[in-house]
Write an enzyme that holds these catalytic residues in place. Structure first.
Site, PDB file in Angstrom:
ATOM      1  N   ASP A 161       0.822  -1.219   0.000  1.00 50.97           N
ATOM      2  CA  ASP A 161       0.000   0.000   0.000  1.00 50.97           C
ATOM      3  C   ASP A 161       0.850   1.261   0.000  1.00 50.97           C
ATOM      4  OD1 ASP A 161      -2.200  -1.576   0.316  1.00 50.97           O
ATOM      5  OD2 ASP A 161      -2.381  -1.228   2.462  1.00 50.97           O
ATOM      6  N   LYS A 205      -3.675   2.389  -1.569  1.00 50.72           N
ATOM      7  CA  LYS A 205      -4.917   2.854  -0.976  1.00 50.72           C
ATOM      8  C   LYS A 205      -4.536   3.723   0.192  1.00 50.72           C
ATOM      9  CE  LYS A 205      -6.400  -1.510   0.888  1.00 50.72           C
ATOM     10  NZ  LYS A 205      -7.416  -2.225   1.615  1.00 50.72           N
ATOM     11  N   MET A 261      -8.401   7.610  10.262  1.00 49.85           N
ATOM     12  CA  MET A 261      -9.097   8.126   9.066  1.00 49.85           C
ATOM     13  C   MET A 261     -10.181   9.138   9.459  1.00 49.85           C
ATOM     14  SD  MET A 261      -9.466   4.610   6.845  1.00 49.85           S
ATOM     15  CE  MET A 261      -9.935   3.550   8.201  1.00 49.85           C
TER      16      MET A 261
HETATM   17  N1  SAH Z   1      -3.628  -0.686   9.414  1.00 50.17           N
HETATM   18  C1  SAH Z   1      -3.280   0.667   9.780  1.00 50.17           C
HETATM   19  C2  SAH Z   1      -4.440   1.614   9.632  1.00 50.17           C
HETATM   20  C3  SAH Z   1      -4.897   1.800   8.213  1.00 50.17           C
HETATM   21  S1  SAH Z   1      -6.185   2.968   8.059  1.00 50.17           S
HETATM   22  C4  SAH Z   1      -2.767   0.661  11.220  1.00 50.17           C
HETATM   23  O1  SAH Z   1      -2.849  -0.362  11.916  1.00 50.17           O
HETATM   24  O2  SAH Z   1      -2.243   1.698  11.647  1.00 50.17           O
HETATM   25  C5  SAH Z   1      -5.274   4.420   7.633  1.00 50.17           C
HETATM   26  C6  SAH Z   1      -5.283   5.387   8.788  1.00 50.17           C
HETATM   27  O3  SAH Z   1      -4.330   4.985   9.763  1.00 50.17           O
HETATM   28  C7  SAH Z   1      -4.862   6.789   8.411  1.00 50.17           C
HETATM   29  O4  SAH Z   1      -5.930   7.533   7.875  1.00 50.17           O
HETATM   30  C8  SAH Z   1      -4.456   7.327   9.772  1.00 50.17           C
HETATM   31  O5  SAH Z   1      -5.570   7.672  10.555  1.00 50.17           O
HETATM   32  C9  SAH Z   1      -3.798   6.115  10.394  1.00 50.17           C
HETATM   33  N2  SAH Z   1      -2.341   6.126  10.185  1.00 50.17           N
HETATM   34  C10 SAH Z   1      -1.604   5.205   9.556  1.00 50.17           C
HETATM   35  N3  SAH Z   1      -0.288   5.534   9.590  1.00 50.17           N
HETATM   36  C11 SAH Z   1      -0.214   6.689  10.273  1.00 50.17           C
HETATM   37  C12 SAH Z   1       0.842   7.556  10.657  1.00 50.17           C
HETATM   38  N4  SAH Z   1       2.118   7.285  10.355  1.00 50.17           N
HETATM   39  N5  SAH Z   1       0.535   8.674  11.356  1.00 50.17           N
HETATM   40  C13 SAH Z   1      -0.736   8.955  11.691  1.00 50.17           C
HETATM   41  N6  SAH Z   1      -1.767   8.192  11.356  1.00 50.17           N
HETATM   42  C14 SAH Z   1      -1.523   7.064  10.661  1.00 50.17           C
END
Ligand code: SAH
Length: 261
Positions: free
Chosen positions: A52, A73, A186
Site C-alpha cells: 500500500d 490505498k 481516518m
Molecule cells: N492498518 C493501519 C491503519 C490503516 S487505516 C494501522 O494499523 O495503523 C489508515 C489510517 O491509519 C490513516 O488515515 C491514519 O488515521 C492512520 N495512520 C496510519 N499511519 C499513520 C501515521 N504514520 N501517522 C498517523 N496516522 C496514521
C-alpha cells in the site's frame, strides 16, 4: 551478526514462507525501526510483494529481490477495488509465488486484512497474519501520550472516522458515554460530524484532544487542542492524512511526560 542474520535466527522456529502461500503482514506506522523481525525476515523471502501507499519506501526496498505490486490505498479510499486486490493475491499464490501482502500498521486494524484472509480461505490458499505496530500505539508513543494510565483510563477505543454512513459507523454518542479515550483513524474527512456526535454523547468541549500527523516519521507533527477547538486547529495547521485524532484525558499527560510541565 548482521540484522538479517539476527532476524533469520530469531524467527527460525516460525513457519517459512512457502511457494503458493500468502502472508498478510503489518509494516508498522512508518518508522522502519518499528518493523518486527518476523516481517523483516518475510521481506527477505518474498518474490511477490503487494503493498500500500502507507508503507515507507525504505521498508519496500528491503524486498529488493521481489516483484512489487502497488495497490495504493490511502485514507480508506481505494484506487484499486478490494475485489481486485483479493484476486491478485489468489492469482499470485496459484502461480506458486511466495506472496507478502504488506500494509501500514497492523494488517487487520482498519485495513481489510480480514477480508483478504477470507478470500484466501475460500480459494484454499494457506496464509498467516504477521502483526505490525498499529499507528495508534506507535503514534501515541512518539507523541508522548500514554495508551492507558492508572487513574485516568481503564480502556482505550480504536475507532474509524471514515465510515460516515456505512454499517461500520461507530455509535459515537455511546462511545463518548464510556468516558474512555478514543483514537480515531481516518478521522479528518468527517471530523466535524464526529466531534458533534461525541459532544452530543456528553463529552465536554474542554476534553483534551490531539492530532498526530505522520506519526513516527521524521515529519511527524502533534497538534494539541480540545474537543471544542479540534476542527479549527486542524484547519489552521492544515493537518493532512495520515493522521490520528486522540480524544480524552490521556492527552493531558503529554506535557508532564515530556518533563515540561
Ligand atoms: N492498518 C493501519 C491503519 C490503516 S487505516 C494501522 O494499523 O495503523 C489508515 C489510517 O491509519 C490513516 O488515515 C491514519 O488515521 C492512520 N495512520 C496510519 N499511519 C499513520 C501515521 N504514520 N501517522 C498517523 N496516522 C496514521
Amino acid at each position: 551478526m548482521s540484522l538479517s542474520d539476527i532476524a533469520t535466527k530469531l524467527t527460525a522456529h516460525k513457519p517459512r514462507l512457502e511457494a503458493g502461500h500468502v502472508w498478510l503482514a503489518g509494516a508498522g506506522p512508518g518508522d522502519p525501526g518499528l518493523l518486527t523481525l518476523e516481517v523483516l525476515a518475510a521481506l527477505q523471502e518474498t518474490d511477490a510483494l503487494v503493498h500500500d501507499a502507507l508503507v515507507s519506501p525504505e521498508i519496500i526496498e528491503v524486498a529488493g529481490q521481489a516483484e512489487k505490486f502497488f495497490v495504493g490505498k490511502r485514507g480508506g479510499r481505494l484506487s484499486i477495488p478490494q475485489g481486485e486486490i483479493n484476486a491478485l493475491l489468489v492469482r499470485l499464490a496459484k502461480e506458486g509465488r511466495k506472496v507478502v501482502r504488506l500494509k501500514g500498521g497492523h494488517p487487520t486494524v482498519f485495513a481489510r486484512g480480514g477480508e483478504e484472509a477470507l478470500a484466501l480461505v475460500e480459494n484454499g490458499i494457506p496464509y498467516r497474519i504477521l502483526p505490525g505496530v498499529t499507528s495508534a500505539f506507535g503514534g501515541l508513543a512518539s507523541a508522548g501520550i500514554p495508551v492507558t494510565m492508572r487513574g485516568v483510563n481503564g480502556a482505550v477505543i480504536l475507532a474509524t472516522g471514515f465510515a460516515a454512513v456505512s454499517d461500520d459507523r461507530p455509535d459515537w454518542a455511546t462511545l463518548a458515554r464510556t468516558g474512555q479515550p478514543l483514537v480515531i483513524y481516518m478521522g479528518l474527512t468527517h471530523m466535524k460530524e464526529t466531534v458533534a456526535d461525541l459532544r452530543a454523547g456528553g463529552l465536554p468541549p474542554e476534553t483534551p484532544a490531539a492530532l498526530v500527523e505522520n506519526a513516527t516519521l521524521p515529519e511527524e507533527r502533534v497538534v494539541v487542542a480540545t474537543l471544542g477547538t479540534l476542527a479549527e486547529a486542524a484547519a489552521r495547521e492544515q493537518v493532512a492524512s495520515p493522521a490520528l485524532i486522540v480524544v480524552g484525558g490521556i492527552v493531558a499527560l503529554r506535557e508532564a511526560m515530556a518533563g515540561s510541565a
